[in-house]
Design an enzyme around this catalytic site. Structure first.
Site, mmCIF file in Angstrom:
data_model
loop_
_atom_site.group_PDB
_atom_site.id
_atom_site.type_symbol
_atom_site.label_atom_id
_atom_site.label_comp_id
_atom_site.label_asym_id
_atom_site.label_seq_id
_atom_site.Cartn_x
_atom_site.Cartn_y
_atom_site.Cartn_z
ATOM 1 N N ASP A 45 -13.247 -23.915 -42.336
ATOM 2 C CA ASP A 45 -14.634 -24.000 -42.773
ATOM 3 C C ASP A 45 -15.471 -23.894 -41.488
ATOM 4 O O ASP A 45 -14.982 -24.136 -40.386
ATOM 5 C CB ASP A 45 -14.925 -25.303 -43.531
ATOM 6 C CG ASP A 45 -16.233 -25.192 -44.326
ATOM 7 O OD1 ASP A 45 -17.011 -24.241 -44.070
ATOM 8 O OD2 ASP A 45 -16.491 -26.050 -45.195
HETATM 9 C C1 BGC Z 1 -19.520 -24.607 -46.169
HETATM 10 C C2 BGC Z 1 -18.678 -23.459 -46.694
HETATM 11 C C3 BGC Z 1 -19.339 -22.153 -46.350
HETATM 12 C C4 BGC Z 1 -19.519 -22.071 -44.845
HETATM 13 C C5 BGC Z 1 -20.192 -20.793 -44.398
HETATM 14 C C6 BGC Z 1 -19.850 -24.450 -44.699
HETATM 15 O O1 BGC Z 1 -20.775 -25.402 -44.312
HETATM 16 O O2 BGC Z 1 -18.843 -25.828 -46.362
HETATM 17 O O3 BGC Z 1 -18.519 -23.574 -48.069
HETATM 18 O O4 BGC Z 1 -18.581 -21.090 -46.837
HETATM 19 O O5 BGC Z 1 -20.337 -23.159 -44.427
HETATM 20 O O6 BGC Z 1 -21.522 -20.791 -44.752
#
Ligand code: BGC
Length: 760
Positions: A237
């Site tokens: 993530d």
């Molecule tokens: C989120 C993800 C997301 C990623 C990119 C993170 O903060 O938890 O779900 O895909 O950011 O934006």
């Protein structure tokens, strides 16, 4: 991603040409949204971007909180509403549409779907997840992945795993026992991985039982790859990496976004010092190269025409999905659908004019257009019923406004029916934080009280991502249409439902409890001192309310229609007892006056289980659309997993032999028929040990008799078989009995018996 051998061969060829530094560079992003290119060997950078309910491609400044603008894209209903459709086919079509939009924008991987469980009703990100039930979430997640990937675009199944709250999400340790993990929190991921092979899986931010998931070898390698056979790439993530070298060793292939050289420096120094094997780097780099080659193979020729998509068709699909996702909670006196003619309809509530239709954070889509309910309903009733409007409250204000309430009361008094739009303000729920209560803003409840006092009939249309308590106000409403968050076609879809152009067919994918205090995580969300203990174990959502025989406001699986359905001919046929293959059939008849769609749910119960089982669990569902008077049989297939539990002693899924109840239901609390079947099971018998109790020994078909003979006629034997107090003695491990003064049995005798049985 089912890796085809050509892709792997090409990736291996490239890998062989790379220096260590180049391989390591591939393990880090190059920008916020791109992987690293290696031009020397023709490796392009790929774009990975959000997801899940529409494309969020940022072309200017980048952030992962949805603050900066992104290109226009269709905002389909977020997972909270897709969950309530229980419609895999529809979700697959939505996936295809999203895949087409990705292709048109040259995005290689869409960051979704999210299949985390809705553990606490307060999780700020529940709008982005499907359900409190792992089977339902897994089925819908599988359909979404199949749809997107059928267009040659990858997905990222997230957030792996046990990311069930936003409070302290980047550090909190979810403390979860293995059986609960396997049966509840990992189960939807397992289903999607084994059923659809997503190109990528995204690890979560949190720790699991003390270890960051980004560097959790058991999770990322043993379970995900060795047990489930995942063939794709694991991406972090955004910003989830703690120690990059540990992460590579554990199975985290790609760090996103670019760490600005931090990650690569750490990996290189770990390889040079011998802390990290170069083979681990090779393995991760190969997966990045496979992803690149896979995307290249499915993207079509570079000089081919740029893909496009049909924005009108996608909007129509979003509308169809939105109408399927809304749930009709109640409809007293058949106040809905609104009559085609009659007096004025007073539309009340700012949310009718300025709808909320998606959640906040990284999933924020810049919609191609937006239908508001007020305009759509006015158009739908044009020339037949006058529509008036009063805002009633200011959208993001908790305090009642006397002027706005007075205007709303006047409008309601002059109308035949008041349609009151209520819901959570945007600031109440978002990625990044949790709510601290489940209530509507006081300004809205005050408005409803005032309107209900004068209105002839009241219909409430409810907007929210996380579940909202209805207990303090629902008596004011003749009907409640739970419109969740419905995406950019919210207005037209809600109008379709209110006027009866479409009969509601959504069913709750999450229980609405009577009060927050009833929910299973009370006292154990969001945890304390950096950890959150999943003490409720398997009893998430309806598993808790049903096992504890608690009343709820609206049960899991509930949802009304404008017609009615009768279930007949319920039967279950064991097709293969050893493999626990069972076909469940029921004939559904539309007994009302309108066409409608019914979702048939199959719950399995194991009332006499030796291990603890929740009262009932969803193990299958299907749907059927019927004209008035039409009847059709439907069949749902169950397999061993439908009956299995995770056996911690055996370290595998096991089916306990015996009777199982199969409940055919219209909701978790509206069971239309139960069939009992008998299965042989494969759990086997618990192996006897020295620590087993006398009861265990006596229960054993062979050891039982031998043990009985050994103790027969002794004082110990008398005590064991004493009708009043024997139970207490028989609960003592036999090895302890050998030490009792005058015991007729020795440890040596028991050990020899165990050896004998082991050979038998
Ligand atoms: C989120 C993800 C997301 C990623 C990119 C993170 O903060 O938890 O779900 O895909 O950011 O934006």
């Amino acid at each position: 991603m089912p890796i085809d051998t050509d892709v792997t061969r090409r990736a291996e060829r490239v890998l062989a040409e790379l220096t260590l530094e180049e391989k390591v560079s591939l393990l880090d992003g190059s920008t916020f949204w791109h992987t690293q290119a290696v031009e020397r060997v023709d490796v392009p950078a790929l774009m990975l971007t959000d997801g899940p309910h529409g494309l969020r491609k940022q072309v200017g400044s980048s952030d992962h909180l949805g603050l900066a603008e992104s290109v226009p894209a269709t905002c389909v209903p977020p997972a909270v509403a897709l969950g309530a459709t229980w419609d895999c086919d529809l979700v697959r079509r939505i996936g295809q549409a999203l895949g087409d939009e990705c292709r048109a924008q040259e995005v290689a991987v869409l960051l979704g779907p999210g299949v985390n469980m809705k553990r606490s009703p307060l999780c700020g990100r529940n709008f982005e997840y499907f359900s409190e039930d792992p089977y339902l979430a897994g089925e819908l997640g599988t359909a979404m992945v199949e749809g997107v990937q059928s267009r040659g675009v990858g997905t990222s199944l997230k957030h792996f795993a046990a990311n069930n709250q936003e409070t302290d999400r980047m550090t909190v340790s979810a403390e979860v026992d293995e059986r609960t993990l396997r049966e509840i929190y990992l189960a939807p991921f397992e289903r999607v991985v084994t059923g659809a092979q997503p190109w990528t899986v995204m690890c979560s931010y949190n720790r699991l039982n003390g270890t960051y998931t980004s560097e959790h070898p058991w999770l990322l390698t043993r379970v995900l790859r060795d047990e489930w056979g995942f063939e794709g790439l694991v991406v972090s993530d955004w910003g989830a990496v703690n120690d990059r070298a540990h992460a590579v060793a554990a199975g985290l292939d790609l760090e996103m976004p670019s760490s600005g050289g931090h990650g690569t420096a750490r990996i290189l120094s770990a390889v040079r010092s011998g802390e990290l094997a170069e083979a681990d780097v090779d393995r991760a780099a190969l997966r990045v190269l496979e992803l690149v080659e896979h995307a290249r193979a499915t993207a079509g020729p570079e000089d081919g025409p740029r893909a496009t998509f049909d924005a009108d068709a996608h909007h129509a699909l979003a509308r169809e999905a939105a109408a399927r996702g809304a749930v009709l909670l109640k409809n007293e006196g058949d106040v809905l659908p609104l009559a085609q003619d009659g007096g004025a309809v007073a539309v009340i509530g700012e949310l009718a004019r300025t709808p909320r239709y998606q959640g906040a954070g990284s999933s924020l889509v810049n919609p191609t257009r937006l239908d508001d309910p007020l305009s759509a309903l006015t158009a739908a009733l044009a020339g037949r019923r006058p529509v008036t409007f009063a805002a009633g409250y200011a959208r993001d204000c908790d305090e009642p406004s006397a002027t706005l309430v007075a205007q709303a009361v006047a409008a309601a008094r002059d109308a035949d029916v008041a349609v009151v739009f209520l819901g959570l303000p945007a600031g109440d729920e978002s990625e990044g934080y949790d709510r601290d209560h489940m209530e509507l803003p006081p300004a809205q409840v005050a408005l409803l009280n005032a309107v209900a006092a004068v209105a002839e009939r009241v219909v409430v249309v409810l907007t929210h991502g996380g579940v909202v308590s209805v207990s303090s106000w629902q008596h004011h409403a003749d009907a409640i249409l739970d419109a969740l968050l419905l995406g950019q076609a919210v207005g037209s879809a809600v109008a379709d439902l209110l006027v009866g152009a479409v009969s509601p067919s959504g069913k709750l994918a999450e229980t609405i409890p009577l009060r927050y205090e009833d929910n299973p995580t009370i006292g154990a969300h969001p945890g304390e001192n950096g950890s959150v203990r999943y003490g409720e174990g398997l009893l998430i959502g309806y598993r808790w309310y049903d096992t504890r025989l608690m009343d709820v406001a609206y049960p899991f699986g509930h949802g009304l229609s404008y017609t009615s359905f009768e279930y007949t001919g319920i039967r279950a046929e064991v097709r293969d007892a050893d493999r626990a293959l069972v076909d469940v059939t029921v004939t559904v008849e539309n007994t009302g006056a309108r066409a409608g769609r019914e979702i048939v749910q199959i719950y399995v119960a194991d009332p006499a289980a030796r291990v603890f089982r929740p009262a009932q669990e969803l193990k299958g569902f299907t749907d059927v659309t019927l004209e008035p008077g039409e009847r059709r049989p439907v069949t749902v297939f169950l397999d061993a997993r439908s009956f299995a539990y995770w056996d911690t002693a055996l370290g595998r899924w096991a089916v306990e032999g015996g009777a199982f109840e199969i409940r055919v239901a219209s909701s978790s609390r509206d069971v239309r028929g139960t069939v009992v079947i008998d299965l042989p099971g494969d759990a086997g018998r618990r192996p006897l040990r020295l620590e087993s109790t006398s009861d265990d020994w006596l229960d054993h078909p062979v050891a039982g008799e031998r043990f009985r003979t050994l103790v027969a006629g002794s004082k110990l034997g008398d005590a064991l078989f004493d009708p009043d107090h024997g139970a207490m003695m028989r609960a003592i491990p036999v090895v302890r009995l050998t030490l009792f003064p005058g015991s007729p049995i020795t440890q040596g005798q028991l050990t020899r018996l165990l050896e004998e049985f082991a050979q038998a």
